[in-house]
Design a protein around this motif. Structure first.
Motif, PDB file in Angstrom:
ATOM      1  N   THR A  59      37.277  48.327  83.880  1.00 37.38           N
ATOM      2  CA  THR A  59      37.400  47.152  83.256  1.00 37.38           C
ATOM      3  C   THR A  59      35.285  47.218  81.877  1.00 37.38           C
ATOM      4  N   SER A 108      32.331  46.809  75.930  1.00 39.30           N
ATOM      5  CA  SER A 108      33.728  46.157  75.146  1.00 39.30           C
ATOM      6  C   SER A 108      33.962  46.488  73.244  1.00 39.30           C
ATOM      7  N   SER A 138      39.778  52.459  71.552  1.00 35.36           N
ATOM      8  CA  SER A 138      41.063  52.769  71.492  1.00 35.36           C
ATOM      9  C   SER A 138      41.875  52.921  70.217  1.00 35.36           C
ATOM     10  N   VAL A 190      44.930  50.159  76.813  1.00 32.36           N
ATOM     11  CA  VAL A 190      44.944  48.852  78.016  1.00 32.36           C
ATOM     12  C   VAL A 190      45.961  49.974  79.010  1.00 32.36           C
ATOM     13  N   LYS A 217      42.992  37.682  81.369  1.00 34.01           N
ATOM     14  CA  LYS A 217      42.305  38.053  80.538  1.00 34.01           C
ATOM     15  C   LYS A 217      41.234  39.361  80.138  1.00 34.01           C
ATOM     16  N   GLU A 218      41.099  40.074  81.542  1.00 31.41           N
ATOM     17  CA  GLU A 218      40.370  40.734  82.512  1.00 31.41           C
ATOM     18  C   GLU A 218      42.120  41.545  81.931  1.00 31.41           C
ATOM     19  N   LYS A 219      40.890  43.102  80.674  1.00 33.31           N
ATOM     20  CA  LYS A 219      41.511  43.840  80.822  1.00 33.31           C
ATOM     21  C   LYS A 219      41.266  45.559  81.780  1.00 33.31           C
ATOM     22  N   TYR A 220      42.225  46.074  81.816  1.00 38.38           N
ATOM     23  CA  TYR A 220      41.594  47.664  82.996  1.00 38.38           C
ATOM     24  C   TYR A 220      41.815  48.499  81.376  1.00 38.38           C
ATOM     25  N   TRP A 221      41.058  49.494  81.482  1.00 37.57           N
ATOM     26  CA  TRP A 221      41.254  50.611  79.965  1.00 37.57           C
ATOM     27  C   TRP A 221      41.709  51.618  80.314  1.00 37.57           C
TER      28      TRP A 221
END
Length: 204
Positions: free
Chosen positions: A38, A54, A61, A68, A76-80
């Motif tokens: 994250t 971010s 991205s 993602v 709303k937590e995103k792992y990339w």
């Protein structure tokens, strides 16, 4: 002599200029080394604020370097994660800014390889025996024509591509990466491969 493409994408001039940023390179390295993460966790590792990480994640991205990770995170937590297939640098750039970015990225490749080799030399004495046995540092000095050199390069990359696909299936095929327990026998392996002509300035 053009080379075969063994990567999923080739960075164009805009992507080169965007990627040639110390913090974005470090973020990409961390995602390669540690897997999906994250913005918050990356910020802690890098000593940055979450807003900064971010922003740089969005830039990576935008140029198709990361994505993602579906099925990970809550709300709303995103792992990339790094996009599978790898990437290659484009041919020498006419755009002066893109050419400078390409030089920066190539220098970073050399830096990273040196750092990884030095780290392994330090850690090998205490590494698990099975990894010490399969690890290898090698160098060969050969007398070849350009055509033979291209053949050697492409054959080696074909083998690397085979194992890259094995790695990608292991890492990306799960629909929910967070649900799968990691296989303790699987490690993060780095392969360095360079083909360099050794010539004098007059070509002799």
């Amino acid at each position: 002599m053009p080379s075969k493409r063994f990567s999923a994408r080739t960075l164009d001039a805009n992507a080169l200029k965007s990627f040639a940023h110390p913090l974005r390179l470090r973020i990409y390295e961390l995602l390669e080394e540690h897997g999906p993460s994250t913005a918050t966790r990356l910020a802690a590792l890098l000593g940055q604020n979450t807003g900064a990480t971010s922003y740089h994640l969005r830039e990576l991205s935008r140029h198709g370097m990361i994505e993602v990770a579906a099925g990970m995170g809550r709300g709303k937590e995103k792992y990339w994660r790094v996009v599978q297939g790898g990437f290659a640098f484009d041919e020498p750039q006419a755009d002066a800014e893109a050419a400078s970015a390409l030089e920066f990225l190539l220098d970073d490749v050399v830096r990273r390889r040196g750092a990884e080799l030095a780290r392994w030399r330090e850690e090998a004495a205490e590494a698990p025996e099975e990894w010490v046995e399969v690890g290898s540092l090698g160098r060969r000095s050969l007398r070849l024509t350009p055509e033979e050199t291209a053949g050697l390069r492409d054959e080696v990359f074909e083998v690397l591509e085979k194992y890259r696909q094995v790695s990608d299936r292991r890492q990306y095929d799960s629909s929910d990466s967070s649900a799968a327990a990691p296989d303790p026998s699987v490690g993060h392996v780095v392969v360095h491969f360079d083909v360099l002509p050794v010539v004098t300035r007059d070509g002799g």
